[in-house]
Design an enzyme around this catalytic site. Structure first.
Site, short mmCIF file in Angstrom:
data_model
loop_
_atom_site.label_atom_id
_atom_site.label_comp_id
_atom_site.label_asym_id
_atom_site.label_seq_id
_atom_site.Cartn_x
_atom_site.Cartn_y
_atom_site.Cartn_z
CE LYS B 46 6.47 -21.30 1.89
NZ LYS B 46 7.31 -21.45 3.00
CE1 TYR B 259 -27.15 -15.36 9.13
CE2 TYR B 259 -24.99 -14.94 8.52
CZ TYR B 259 -25.94 -15.58 9.41
OH TYR B 259 -25.83 -15.95 10.79
#
Lengths: 247, 362
Positions: B46, B259
């Site tokens: 699930k 970054y």
């Protein structure tokens, strides 16, 4: 259900309804306050979970033509739309532009306490089971809720895998039948239980996590406050996981 | 530096990546099957296989010889069939919505977990040509769904009356794991419900009660099938029980690129909009080049990480959680420190994060 209802699409057990007209209205207000061309709509995280492409269209209809996305691949949501500028704010291939002024993030989606801005997301789920328990009976994993007297319960088809914080266990409330109902026991991955007291509910009834306060529904800000988190995080988490219905 | 198998260098993506080691999942499945034998394993998939990716996980389980897949709802069950999980594997769905159309799952041979007479009537009236495979649920104390003991004879009786529409395959329940004593009571109630059904003329080929923890801890909870999700992914229940103590291993490693670096802060391209809990700020760390650094802020698309005077460069890979072999915290540490469980951490991850499945077909 009558025969004519058969043509109505099945109601999903849980969903996030996005009122794109609210985003357009919010955009108009932000543009009127700051001036045309001076508002940058933040579409980070698929438009704070509202759908980046749908949000962009709604914002354009409200007079916004500048957008920011987090990562280069997210800019695809704007393909073919009439934008004046698209800025990528992060990502290793991005220029790392410092965009501070004019950014409309949570306010565009109505996720602040600004009374002029409307919340665009409504989260609800259906009651999928009902039950009556006796004094002393426990509910859900670990039986962290125990009934002090005979009480009625509704099982609601939404859980932490849908973005509903597990910290809502025994703390937060959902609105069923117009009344706030406390979560009873631990929020599970896909379901939770609310305590109805002496009131009753039926399978198929709607449980509202948050919606439009002007219609008497609990607001996203009060939901977030009950969990000591931000409305932006709440809406984003739901929007990323739930089926979205746009209206 | 990151180990082989994780995104790095010129292939570095601009956002987060979840690397899922199917060989680790397969080893966990093998260990669980050995532990619970002679009971059979239902691999629970699930919530997009707990965020690990539905079809690659289900296919790996089936290739390992697992004959039962736990799907949750009808849409997931049908997606599994359409994805090639063929009819000799039983697929179990139990979160049934009031507006569900039962014809497609009956035709696809999906096993349905049923709690009410109303659900039985809807199944019988579906118009599907086949006979529905049904597992009746008794509530033994969890008080979520399942028939109360008082309603149980009527549910069983109606299923028997509908024998031309309904094949009574199984009986099941779900326990609270509040205490051993309460679980013992639940197991006794389960036996009683089965006896009641047998006196009414019902026979069940498949009885199932236990999920991960009980499947390992209690032989008397195993019956014919155990439903195991968390342990397959190497997620342990906490409270001092670690994956290693169960001889299980983590399957998912979450990474994201640095970054920007400035003034002792590294900006890492992952945030609450990717499913990281905002409460991680001030409580959790990430590993960069083998060293842990604290998360000081969680923004929608960025973590701000304090690196002090350590050398960290743009393009380095931050590891949020995994096996710990790269210095990173484990999912267990995330769950424990944030006051939750590993399942919430992984299922909250955004579906937009790419899942890289490594070591398939083993």
């Amino acid at each position: 259900m009558t025969l004519t209802d058969a043509r109505i699409p099945a109601v999903p057990v849980r969903s996030a309804r996005i009122d794109v007209a609210a985003i357009t209205a919010n955009a108009r207000i932000l543009v009127s306050r700051r001036g045309s061309g001076r508002v940058l709509a933040d579409l980070a995280a698929d438009g704070y979970g509202h759908g980046a492409a749908e949000t962009a269209k709604a914002a354009i209809a409200g007079g916004i033509d500048r957008f920011s996305v987090s990562r280069v691949e997210d800019a695809m949501a704007l393909d073919g739309l009439p934008t004046a500028e698209v800025i990528v704010t992060s990502g290793s291939r991005a220029p790392g532009s410092a965009v501070e002024s004019g950014v409309a993030g949570p306010e565009l989606y109505g996720l602040t306490d600004d009374p002029d801005l409307r919340p665009a997301m409504r989260v609800s789920a259906l009651v999928v089971g009902v039950k009556t328990i006796e004094a002393g009976d426990g509910v859900s994993y670990g039986h962290t809720f125990r009934a002090v007297s005979r009480t009625n319960l509704a099982l609601v088809g939404i859980g932490y895998a849908d973005g509903l914080d597990r910290s809502a266990s025994n703390v937060a409330s959902l609105q069923v039948g117009g009344i706030q109902r406390r979560v009873a026991g631990r929020v599970a991955m896909n379901v939770l239980v609310v305590d109805l007291g002496s009131d009753t509910a039926s399978i198929g009834d709607e449980a509202v996590v948050f919606g439009d306060p002007s219609r008497g529904e609990p607001g996203v800000l009060s939901w977030a406050a009950s969990l000591e988190t931000s409305a932006a995080e709440v809406a984003t988490a739901f929007g990323l996981h739930l089926p979205r219905v746009f209206s | 530096m990151t180990g082989p198998g994780f995104p790095t260098g010129p292939d570095l993506p601009s956002g987060p990546v979840a690397t899922v080691d199917l060989r680790a999942y397969r080893r966990n499945i093998d260990r669980i099957r050995t532990r619970v034998a002679p009971a059979n394993l239902m691999a629970v998939v699930k919530a997009d296989a707990y965020g690990h990716g539905l079809l690659p996980i289900a296919r790996t389980a089936v290739s390992a010889g697992v004959g039962w897949i736990g799907a949750l709802d009808l849409a997931t069950a049908l997606e599994l069939r359409a994805g090639g999980i063929h009819a000799d594997v039983a697929i179990f769905a139990w979160l049934l919505g009031p507006n569900d159309d039962f014809a497609p799952p009956i035709e696809a041979g999906i096993d349905l977990g049923v709690s009410t007479v109303e659900q039985l009537e809807a199944i019988a009236a579906s118009g599907a040509p086949g006979i529905a495979r049904v597992h009746l649920k008794i509530d033994t104390g969890l008080h979520r769904n399942g028939a109360d003991a008082a309603d149980w004879p009527a549910l069983v009786g109606r299923a028997l009356e509908l024998e031309d529409r309904v094949d009574l395959v199984g009986v099941w329940t779900h326990i609270s794991e509040a205490s051993d004593a309460e679980d013992t009571v639940a197991i006794e109630r389960f036996h009683e419900a089965i006896a009641v059904a047998q006196r009414l003329g019902a026979g069940f080929g498949v009885r199932h009660l236990a999920a991960s923890a009980a499947s390992f801890a209690r032989a008397d909870a195993r019956f014919d099938v155990v439903r195991v999700g968390a342990f397959g992914y190497g997620i342990s229940p906490g409270g001092g029980i670690t994956p290693e103590s169960l001889r299980l291993e983590p399957v998912l490693t979450l990474t994201a690129p640095v970054y920007a670096v400035r003034d002792g802060i590294a900006r890492v391209a992952i945030g609450f909009g990717d499913g990281i809990l905002g409460s991680a700020a001030g409580l959790m760390e990430v590993a960069i080049n083998g060293t842990r650094h604290p998360i000081v802020d969680v923004e929608i698309d960025t973590l701000r990480v304090a690196i002090g005077t350590t050398t960290v460069s743009q393009g380095d890979t931050a590891v949020l959680f995994g096996s710990g072999s790269l210095g990173e915290p484990t999912l267990q540490e995330w769950g424990d420190r944030l006051g939750t469980i590993g399942e919430e951490i992984v299922t909250r991850l955004s579906p937009r994060i790419p899942r890289r499945h490594i070591h398939p077909g083993v």
